[in-house]
Design an enzyme around this catalytic site. Structure first.
Site, PDB file in Angstrom:
ATOM      1  N   CYS A  54       0.816  -1.215   0.000  1.00 46.89           N
ATOM      2  CA  CYS A  54       0.000   0.000   0.000  1.00 46.89           C
ATOM      3  C   CYS A  54       0.847   1.260   0.000  1.00 46.89           C
ATOM      4  O   CYS A  54       0.307   2.374  -0.064  1.00 46.89           O
ATOM      5  CB  CYS A  54      -0.946   0.003   1.201  1.00 46.89           C
ATOM      6  SG  CYS A  54      -0.112   0.233   2.796  1.00 46.89           S
TER       7      CYS A  54
ATOM      8  N   CYS B   3     -31.455 -26.754  59.689  1.00 42.65           N
ATOM      9  CA  CYS B   3     -32.243 -27.878  59.191  1.00 42.65           C
ATOM     10  C   CYS B   3     -33.254 -28.362  60.249  1.00 42.65           C
ATOM     11  O   CYS B   3     -33.727 -29.503  60.206  1.00 42.65           O
ATOM     12  CB  CYS B   3     -31.317 -29.034  58.789  1.00 42.65           C
ATOM     13  SG  CYS B   3     -30.178 -28.624  57.431  1.00 42.65           S
TER      14      CYS B   3
ATOM     15  N   CYS C  99      -1.969 -40.183  26.629  1.00 40.43           N
ATOM     16  CA  CYS C  99      -2.010 -39.740  28.025  1.00 40.43           C
ATOM     17  C   CYS C  99      -0.705 -39.120  28.482  1.00 40.43           C
ATOM     18  O   CYS C  99      -0.652 -38.488  29.543  1.00 40.43           O
ATOM     19  CB  CYS C  99      -2.372 -40.907  28.942  1.00 40.43           C
ATOM     20  SG  CYS C  99      -1.152 -42.251  28.959  1.00 40.43           S
TER      21      CYS C  99
ATOM     22  N   CYS D 272     -35.395 -40.564  54.884  1.00 34.33           N
ATOM     23  CA  CYS D 272     -35.234 -39.236  55.475  1.00 34.33           C
ATOM     24  C   CYS D 272     -33.933 -38.598  55.031  1.00 34.33           C
ATOM     25  O   CYS D 272     -33.148 -39.184  54.281  1.00 34.33           O
ATOM     26  CB  CYS D 272     -35.289 -39.344  56.991  1.00 34.33           C
ATOM     27  SG  CYS D 272     -33.894 -40.250  57.701  1.00 34.33           S
TER      28      CYS D 272
ATOM     29  N   CYS E  49      -5.327 -46.135  28.691  1.00 29.67           N
ATOM     30  CA  CYS E  49      -4.692 -45.012  29.382  1.00 29.67           C
ATOM     31  C   CYS E  49      -5.358 -44.778  30.737  1.00 29.67           C
ATOM     32  O   CYS E  49      -6.561 -44.993  30.900  1.00 29.67           O
ATOM     33  CB  CYS E  49      -4.802 -43.735  28.545  1.00 29.67           C
ATOM     34  SG  CYS E  49      -4.015 -43.821  26.930  1.00 29.67           S
TER      35      CYS E  49
ATOM     36  N   CYS F 231       7.787   4.549  15.892  1.00 27.59           N
ATOM     37  CA  CYS F 231       6.371   4.254  16.175  1.00 27.59           C
ATOM     38  C   CYS F 231       6.042   2.801  15.843  1.00 27.59           C
ATOM     39  O   CYS F 231       5.340   2.118  16.595  1.00 27.59           O
ATOM     40  CB  CYS F 231       5.468   5.193  15.382  1.00 27.59           C
ATOM     41  SG  CYS F 231       5.531   6.913  15.922  1.00 27.59           S
TER      42      CYS F 231
END
Length: 432
Positions: A201, A420, A308, A384, A318, A209
């Site tokens: 370009c 609870c 592995c 329970c 593995c 810079c």
């Protein structure tokens, strides 16, 4: 031969020497004959392109020059014409012949007059016209797209395009070095030799810079596809040579190392040794998946399983950690059909069984809870909220997962200060 002929020759050569610089005109005076070379750049229109492959073209501002190598006979220009030959890398022999015929005709129209400067200016301004080239040089008409097997080496259209690109880059660099520009970033006036130039370009900015910009992104590890830093619309990638010309050696070494790492990571037949982290080439030479899991590091001689990363275990499956299994399972669940097939091929015949086991684990984890003592998953089908671990036989609360007293496990549900309290049968079907 006229006695004035040698003097006319000297005057012409002196004039060319004063008009043209040493890169455009070279003379070699010998005892009996004079040899020389004119280096002629062809003037191009503002919009000019080269086409080097089907539907592949690129705009150019400069083309490599035409070389006119001449020999002046003793009776030039009073009697004889200079003998000459033309060379140009982007022209075919037929095109060079067309130019030669035009130069010979010019001599016939200007006999007994110095002709070298007229040849020079005519090739500069009229060469494309003589070849019927307007805004596009189609290299595919003169050069093949593939390398031929002829005895005489032949360049391909792509190779010629590369030579044109290199010449244009050098030409722009020379012109830039002779000028002063205003950096679009810091707005300082900078000499051209202290500037960075994008060869596509033609964007320019001071090296200071550009150096700051490149060092920042390379430090952050962004080394893939570094594009033109001057023009945001220019998508051309910078070459390693361009980057090396701006940044310091340490930064370029990091860039080069990270770029090499990305290249290695993209190769399917490269894996890193689990012990010394050096790259190891894996040869998939059989259709049997288990035969292709053997890795041997040439640096530290560690023989390992490529799946592995542990010591090679042959046909035995593995052994993965729980976290590794979980990660593999998640990858598989989120993978596309093509990616799932790749995973199945990678992990072999044990993979489907492993996926089934992990699916079962996930189903258990969706309803089960971990024992606060041994961390095993325990599922509650009925009863329970006072749970007994099937492994360590400790008691814990299903609601808050708190460990319960072995002598009074129900006290947790009877103490008013417990969160609870009165929740022993909470959530149990049919219990109020």
């Amino acid at each position: 031969m006229s006695s004035a002929t040698p003097e006319v020759q000297r005057d012409e050569l002196d004039a060319l020497t004063s008009i043209l610089d040493e890169t455009a005109f070279e003379i070699e005076q010998q005892t009996e004959t004079t040899h020389g070379t004119l280096v002629i750049e062809v003037s191009l229109p503002d919009e000019f392109y080269i086409e080097y492959h089907t539907n592949q073209r690129r705009r150019v501002e400069y083309l490599p020059p035409i070389y006119l190598r001449f020999t002046l006979p003793n009776d030039y220009p009073s009697v004889s014409s200079p003998s000459f030959e033309l060379e140009c890398i982007w022209m075919s022999s037929e095109q060079l012949q067309i130019l030669s015929e035009n130069l010979k005709n010019m001599w016939l129209d200007n006999s007994n007059e110095p002709i070298l400067f007229l040849w020079y200016t005519s090739l500069n301004t009229q060469a494309l016209e003589w070849l019927n080239i307007t805004t596009k040089l189609d290299l595919t008409l003169s050069f093949s797209s593939t390398v031929s097997k002829s005895i005489k080496p032949q360049l391909t259209s792509t190779q010629v395009a590369a030579v044109i690109h290199d010449y244009e880059r050098e030409r722009k660099t020379i012109l830039l070095s002779r000028s002063v520009i205003t950096c679009p970033i810091c707005v300082n006036d900078v000499y051209g030799h202290d500037c960075f130039l994008c060869y596509v370009c033609s964007g320019t900015a001071c090296k200071s810079c550009i150096k700051s910009y490149l060092e920042t992104i390379i430090t952050d590890g962004q080394v893939k596809s570094i594009t033109c830093p001057v023009n945001p619309t220019c998508n051309i990638e910078l070459t390693p040579t361009q980057i090396a010309s701006v940044v310091d050696k340490q930064t370029f070494h990091r860039y080069d190392r990270l770029l090499f790492q990305l290249s290695i990571d993209a190769m399917d037949d490269i894996i890193y040794c689990p012990r010394c982290q050096k790259p190891v080439i894996i040869t998939n030479n059989t259709d049997n998946h288990l035969d292709n899991t053997l890795g041997e590091c040439a640096t530290c001689s560690f023989v390992f399983c490529t799946l592995c990363g542990r010591t090679y275990h042959g046909v035995n499956p593995c052994q993965y950690s729980a976290h590794q299994l979980q990660d593999i399972y998640k990858d598989y669940q989120n993978a596309s059909a093509e990616e799932r097939l790749a995973l199945e091929q990678k992990y072999g015949k044990f993979f489907n069984r492993f996926m089934d086991d992990m699916a079962s684990v996930e189903a258990i984890r969706a309803t089960a809870r971990q024992c606060p003592q041994c961390s095993i998953f325990v599922d509650k089908l009925d009863g329970c909220n006072k749970m007994t671990c099937s492994k360590c036989h400790s008691y814990f609360c299903w609601i808050c997962l708190r460990s319960l007293s072995k002598t009074n496990p129900y006290g947790h549900f009877n103490e008013p200060q417990s969160k609870c309290f009165n929740k022993l049968f909470e959530g149990v079907t049919g219990m109020d």
